[in-house]
Design an enzyme around this catalytic site. Structure first.
Site, PDB file in Angstrom:
ATOM      1  N   GLU A   1       4.596  -5.372   7.238  1.00  0.00           N
ATOM      2  CA  GLU A   1       3.823  -4.358   7.955  1.00  0.00           C
ATOM      3  C   GLU A   1       4.332  -4.086   9.366  1.00  0.00           C
ATOM      4  OE1 GLU A   1       2.521  -6.725   6.049  1.00  0.00           O
ATOM      5  OE2 GLU A   1       1.012  -5.836   4.750  1.00  0.00           O
TER       6      GLU A   1
ATOM      7  N   GLU B   1      -0.460  -9.480  -0.669  1.00  0.00           N
ATOM      8  CA  GLU B   1      -1.883  -9.780  -0.454  1.00  0.00           C
ATOM      9  C   GLU B   1      -2.666  -9.817  -1.771  1.00  0.00           C
ATOM     10  OE1 GLU B   1      -1.793  -6.607   2.451  1.00  0.00           O
ATOM     11  OE2 GLU B   1      -2.771  -7.931   3.901  1.00  0.00           O
TER      12      GLU B   1
ATOM     13  N   ALA C   1       0.866  -1.171   0.000  1.00  0.00           N
ATOM     14  CA  ALA C   1       0.000   0.000   0.000  1.00  0.00           C
ATOM     15  C   ALA C   1       0.908   1.229   0.000  1.00  0.00           C
ATOM     16  CB  ALA C   1      -0.876  -0.015   1.248  1.00  0.00           C
TER      17      ALA C   1
ATOM     18  N   GLY D   1       0.569  -5.089   0.739  1.00  0.00           N
ATOM     19  CA  GLY D   1      -0.606  -5.196  -0.139  1.00  0.00           C
ATOM     20  C   GLY D   1      -0.297  -5.888  -1.458  1.00  0.00           C
TER      21      GLY D   1
HETATM   22  N1  COA Z   1       4.565   3.208  -0.641  1.00  0.00           N
HETATM   23  C1  COA Z   1       4.964   4.380  -1.174  1.00  0.00           C
HETATM   24  N2  COA Z   1       6.077   4.540  -1.870  1.00  0.00           N
HETATM   25  C2  COA Z   1       6.868   3.455  -2.029  1.00  0.00           C
HETATM   26  C3  COA Z   1       6.535   2.209  -1.505  1.00  0.00           C
HETATM   27  C4  COA Z   1       5.326   2.096  -0.783  1.00  0.00           C
HETATM   28  N3  COA Z   1       4.909   0.934  -0.275  1.00  0.00           N
HETATM   29  N4  COA Z   1       7.510   1.332  -1.821  1.00  0.00           N
HETATM   30  C5  COA Z   1       8.409   2.021  -2.543  1.00  0.00           C
HETATM   31  N5  COA Z   1       8.019   3.298  -2.663  1.00  0.00           N
HETATM   32  C6  COA Z   1       8.716   4.383  -3.380  1.00  0.00           C
HETATM   33  C7  COA Z   1       9.907   4.906  -2.591  1.00  0.00           C
HETATM   34  O1  COA Z   1       9.484   5.837  -1.604  1.00  0.00           O
HETATM   35  C8  COA Z   1      10.712   5.530  -3.695  1.00  0.00           C
HETATM   36  O2  COA Z   1      10.115   6.762  -4.047  1.00  0.00           O
HETATM   37  P1  COA Z   1      11.041   8.074  -4.286  1.00  0.00           P
HETATM   38  O3  COA Z   1      11.928   7.697  -5.442  1.00  0.00           O
HETATM   39  O4  COA Z   1      10.052   9.146  -4.628  1.00  0.00           O
HETATM   40  O5  COA Z   1      11.795   8.299  -3.028  1.00  0.00           O
HETATM   41  C9  COA Z   1      10.485   4.590  -4.861  1.00  0.00           C
HETATM   42  O6  COA Z   1       9.281   3.884  -4.567  1.00  0.00           O
HETATM   43  C10 COA Z   1      11.588   3.559  -5.043  1.00  0.00           C
HETATM   44  O7  COA Z   1      11.747   2.859  -3.824  1.00  0.00           O
HETATM   45  P2  COA Z   1      13.149   2.723  -3.049  1.00  0.00           P
HETATM   46  O8  COA Z   1      12.859   2.484  -1.606  1.00  0.00           O
HETATM   47  O9  COA Z   1      14.039   3.871  -3.378  1.00  0.00           O
HETATM   48  O10 COA Z   1      13.723   1.403  -3.743  1.00  0.00           O
HETATM   49  P3  COA Z   1      14.755   0.380  -3.119  1.00  0.00           P
HETATM   50  O11 COA Z   1      15.165  -0.507  -4.236  1.00  0.00           O
HETATM   51  O12 COA Z   1      15.812   1.080  -2.368  1.00  0.00           O
HETATM   52  O13 COA Z   1      13.912  -0.487  -2.048  1.00  0.00           O
HETATM   53  C11 COA Z   1      12.001  -1.707  -1.268  1.00  0.00           C
HETATM   54  C12 COA Z   1      12.869  -1.304  -2.470  1.00  0.00           C
HETATM   55  C13 COA Z   1      10.794  -2.472  -1.804  1.00  0.00           C
HETATM   56  C14 COA Z   1      12.821  -2.625  -0.335  1.00  0.00           C
HETATM   57  C15 COA Z   1      11.564  -0.455  -0.492  1.00  0.00           C
HETATM   58  O14 COA Z   1      11.016   0.462  -1.404  1.00  0.00           O
HETATM   59  C16 COA Z   1      10.539  -0.718   0.566  1.00  0.00           C
HETATM   60  O15 COA Z   1      10.868  -1.227   1.628  1.00  0.00           O
HETATM   61  N6  COA Z   1       9.254  -0.326   0.314  1.00  0.00           N
HETATM   62  C17 COA Z   1       8.194  -0.434   1.271  1.00  0.00           C
HETATM   63  C18 COA Z   1       7.722  -1.850   1.381  1.00  0.00           C
HETATM   64  C19 COA Z   1       6.645  -1.960   2.422  1.00  0.00           C
HETATM   65  O16 COA Z   1       6.845  -1.764   3.600  1.00  0.00           O
HETATM   66  N7  COA Z   1       5.434  -2.318   1.982  1.00  0.00           N
HETATM   67  C20 COA Z   1       4.331  -2.574   2.843  1.00  0.00           C
HETATM   68  C21 COA Z   1       3.469  -1.391   2.964  1.00  0.00           C
HETATM   69  S1  COA Z   1       2.071  -1.793   3.981  1.00  0.00           S
END
Ligand code: COA
Length: 260
Positions: free
Chosen positions: A134, A114, A66, A111
């Site tokens: 989460e 999910e 999400a 999400g």
């Molecule tokens: N919601 C909003 N934005 C997200 C996102 C999310 N769930 N997951 C990634 N993004 C965005 C990042 O903020 C970043 O945006 P920006 O370039 O404007 O700063 C962009 O996507 C790229 O992500 P980034 O974190 O830079 O890539 P990465 O390769 O370093 O890491 C992940 C990848 C997937 C490990 C990391 O993005 C992450 O942990 N995301 C969240 C995962 C999460 O907790 N999901 C559950 C949500 S309930």
């Protein structure tokens, strides 16, 4: 509908939904959930669609969860609405009477995991990673992860993922039954289409009844499920596909099922 955050195309009776926010790793914001809802409704009302594939845009993510920038603003009331809405849309996917394949082409987190769980079949690319992270954000899964993950893999393995937030590789996902198959990234979509086409070659009424019968295990006892199976079995024996499929076998030829 004019979609902005998803791509929706229909080709040869197969619908492809691509979550399309690659710069945010296809994170599901409210608008994307609304568009997914619309797309699923339109599939439900379109008798010419027989199989659905859901994937993410780009090579890095299926859906990275999400949208955390929206999550961050939730309060108790809006959080309940947020979760109920996502659950309703994902349940509509799960209960669709057409097979839905998740082509998991990268991160499937929160999400995103999910969404894949709500699909009927999960194919993963070699770089895919599944997770329910989460707890790292101080929350729990809110789009069905606590309910579906343990039903698809075993419940203690599901708890391990949900309590640690650790990601699971594609190879591991295959071993624990979370991914049906793992393919190189470049082949994932083609393999998903191949699978969809195999389904298209069958009697479509039988496909629908089979899905309904298997999915009935969600909320029926074994006795109820067996009764339900008998009713669906009887109904499917009233179709032209049944006559054609059995006759073709006896006449030693390929069946010519009519798509209806
Ligand atoms: N919601 C909003 N934005 C997200 C996102 C999310 N769930 N997951 C990634 N993004 C965005 C990042 O903020 C970043 O945006 P920006 O370039 O404007 O700063 C962009 O996507 C790229 O992500 P980034 O974190 O830079 O890539 P990465 O390769 O370093 O890491 C992940 C990848 C997937 C490990 C990391 O993005 C992450 O942990 N995301 C969240 C995962 C999460 O907790 N999901 C559950 C949500 S309930």
């Amino acid at each position: 509908m004019n979609y902005q955050n998803i791509l929706f195309e229909i080709k040869n009776n197969i619908a492809l939904i691509t979550i399309n926010r690659p710069d945010k790793l296809n994170a599901l914001n409210g608008k994307t959930i609304d568009e997914l809802d619309e797309a699923v409704k339109s599939i439900k009302n379109n008798p010419d669609i027989f199989v659905v594939i859901i994937t993410g845009s780009g090579e890095k993510a299926f859906v990275a969860g999400a949208d955390i920038s929206e999550l961050n603003k939730l309060d108790v009331i809006s959080a309940k609405e947020f979760s109920e809405k996502g659950n309703r849309v994902f349940r509509a996917i799960e209960t669709l009477d057409r097979p839905v394949i998740a082509a998991v082409n990268g991160f499937a987190l929160g999400g995103g995991c999910e969404l894949a769980l709500a699909c009927h079949i999960r194919f993963a690319s070699e770089n895919a990673k599944f997770g329910q992270p989460e707890v790292n954000l101080g929350i729990i899964p809110g789009y069905g992860g606590t309910q579906r993950l343990g039903r698809i893999i075993n419940s203690s393995r599901a708890l391990e993922m949900i309590l640690t937030g650790d990601m699971v590789s594609a190879e591991e996902a295959y071993k624990i039954g979370l991914a049906n198959k793992v393919y190189p990234q470049s082949e994932l979509l083609n393999k998903s289409y191949e699978f969809a086409e195999k389904i298209l070659s069958k009697g479509q009424q039988a496909i629908r009844f089979a899905l309904k019968a298997v999915k009935a295990t969600d909320n029926m006892s074994l006795a109820e499920g067996l009764n339900y199976e008998a009713s669906l079995f009887a109904l499917v024996c009233g179709t032209d596909d049944f006559k054609e499929g059995t006759a073709a076998f006896l006449e030693k030829r390929k069946p010519d099922f009519k798509h209806r």
